[in-house]
Enzyme design. Structure first.
Site, PDB file in Angstrom:
ATOM      1  N   ASP A  59       0.826  -1.206   0.000  1.00 44.81           N
ATOM      2  CA  ASP A  59       0.000   0.000   0.000  1.00 44.81           C
ATOM      3  C   ASP A  59       0.862   1.260   0.000  1.00 44.81           C
ATOM      4  O   ASP A  59       2.090   1.203   0.148  1.00 44.81           O
ATOM      5  CB  ASP A  59      -0.909   0.016   1.232  1.00 44.81           C
ATOM      6  CG  ASP A  59      -1.914  -1.127   1.238  1.00 44.81           C
ATOM      7  OD1 ASP A  59      -2.305  -1.575   0.144  1.00 44.81           O
ATOM      8  OD2 ASP A  59      -2.305  -1.565   2.338  1.00 44.81           O
ATOM      9  N   TYR A 128       6.194 -10.049   6.843  1.00 41.98           N
ATOM     10  CA  TYR A 128       6.156  -8.607   7.067  1.00 41.98           C
ATOM     11  C   TYR A 128       6.613  -8.313   8.492  1.00 41.98           C
ATOM     12  O   TYR A 128       6.384  -9.105   9.416  1.00 41.98           O
ATOM     13  CB  TYR A 128       4.735  -8.065   6.907  1.00 41.98           C
ATOM     14  CG  TYR A 128       4.291  -7.817   5.492  1.00 41.98           C
ATOM     15  CD1 TYR A 128       4.484  -6.574   4.887  1.00 41.98           C
ATOM     16  CD2 TYR A 128       3.658  -8.811   4.753  1.00 41.98           C
ATOM     17  CE1 TYR A 128       4.056  -6.334   3.590  1.00 41.98           C
ATOM     18  CE2 TYR A 128       3.222  -8.584   3.451  1.00 41.98           C
ATOM     19  CZ  TYR A 128       3.425  -7.338   2.875  1.00 41.98           C
ATOM     20  OH  TYR A 128       3.000  -7.104   1.589  1.00 41.98           O
TER      21      TYR A 128
END
Length: 313
Positions: A59, A128
């Site tokens: 994003d 992540y």
């Protein structure tokens, strides 16, 4: 047609995410524009689109220390990268592309992909890490672009109890948005909150210098690593739905500062319904750290299996 694997990294702070958007700076758009310029292919050429397929779309504002994408390219087009360089075409493309790209994108490697490789569908898992400097941390302004600062002391024990509820196959509809035709069902393999210990980069000195009078001129000191004291959330899953990691982080932080309790988090896991209290946290603390793939002889079968729409048992 040759399929190339591209391993890369980027600082997401100056990009509106990975995916190409008209008139907006994105990672994909920047790299594809560089490829068109380098290989002398007109943009929007239907015969040679030079379209990148990525392991995981990030994003706006999210970073990647190790992202993977693939590119299908005609061999004659690839040869244009050589020019006056006396190296293989793939090596020339790697070197020229790195020099052409802005400094917030780094190309680790360009290689010919093995048969059956698909950057997105062949991946086994993604890792992540979200980094936070809380009140118990020493805030380092040099890290402001990749660490979120919050003015609270986090309860990591409570946050780890919340994170443990995410392990396994679940519908993360409370924390994510599905792609068209997709689901929010994902398998989380690891989810842990840890505080990075203070690890010295320069160890304390045993010697003490004097000037003959016994006065101390220099004394030992410790220089910590940049991450010393930070709170890190590490999550590994087969794949992630849109906003899933940042929304899980936000929910765990709410538990960690006492704004929400564990029963609330359990309710969000039990009833996968998106609403305002489970929105995403700020993007700058999040980095895609790793993408894992199976052995070469399992790439095609993995890609075929993962394309199926997942359901819960």
């Amino acid at each position: 047609m040759t399929r190339l694997r591209i391993d890369l990294a980027y600082d997401g702070g100056g990009f509106y995410g990975w995916a190409t958007q008209p008139h907006i700076r994105t990672v994909q758009g920047t790299i594809e524009a560089a490829l068109h310029k380098l290989l002398r292919v007109p943009e929007h050429d239907p015969d040679e689109p030079l379209r990148l397929v990525v392991a995981g779309r990030t994003d706006t504002g999210v970073h990647a220390s190790h992202q993977v994408c693939h590119l299908d390219i005609d061999e004659s087009t690839l040869e244009r990268a050589v020019g006056h360089m006396k190296v293989p075409a793939v090596t020339a493309l790697e070197h020229r592309l790195q020099r052409l790209l802005p400094t917030d994108i780094a190309i680790h490697r360009v290689s010919v992909a093995p048969d059956g490789f698909d950057a997105r569908f062949s991946a086994l898992e993604r890792t992540y890490v979200y980094r936070i400097a809380d009140r118990a941390s020493e805030v380092d302004p040099r890290l402001r672009g990749c660490v979120l600062h919050i003015d609270d002391t986090l309860d990591l024990d409570a946050m780890n109890r919340a994170a443990a509820m995410t392990l396994g196959l679940h519908d993360f509809g409370s924390f994510a948005t599905p792609n068209p035709g997709g689901t929010t069902i994902r398998e989380v393999k690891r989810a842990t909150w840890t505080r990075v210990p203070s690890r010295p980069l320069v160890p304390a000195r045993d010697d003490v210098a004097t000037h003959g009078t016994g006065d101390v001129a220099t004394i030992g000191y410790v220089t910590p690593t940049l991450e010393s004291g930070l709170v890190c959330f590490t999550i590994v899953a087969d794949a992630f739905a849109r906003n899933m990691v940042r929304s899980l982080v936000n929910a765990c932080v709410a538990v960690g500062i006492g704004k929400r309790d564990l029963d609330w988090f359990a309710g969000k896991m039990a009833v996968p319904k998106r609403e305002g209290s489970t929105g995403p946290i700020a993007p700058q603390g999040l980095t895609l750290e790793h993408v894992a793939y199976p052995p070469d002889d399992k790439l095609a079968s993995r890609a075929e299996a993962i394309r199926a729409v997942r359901t819960l048992p």
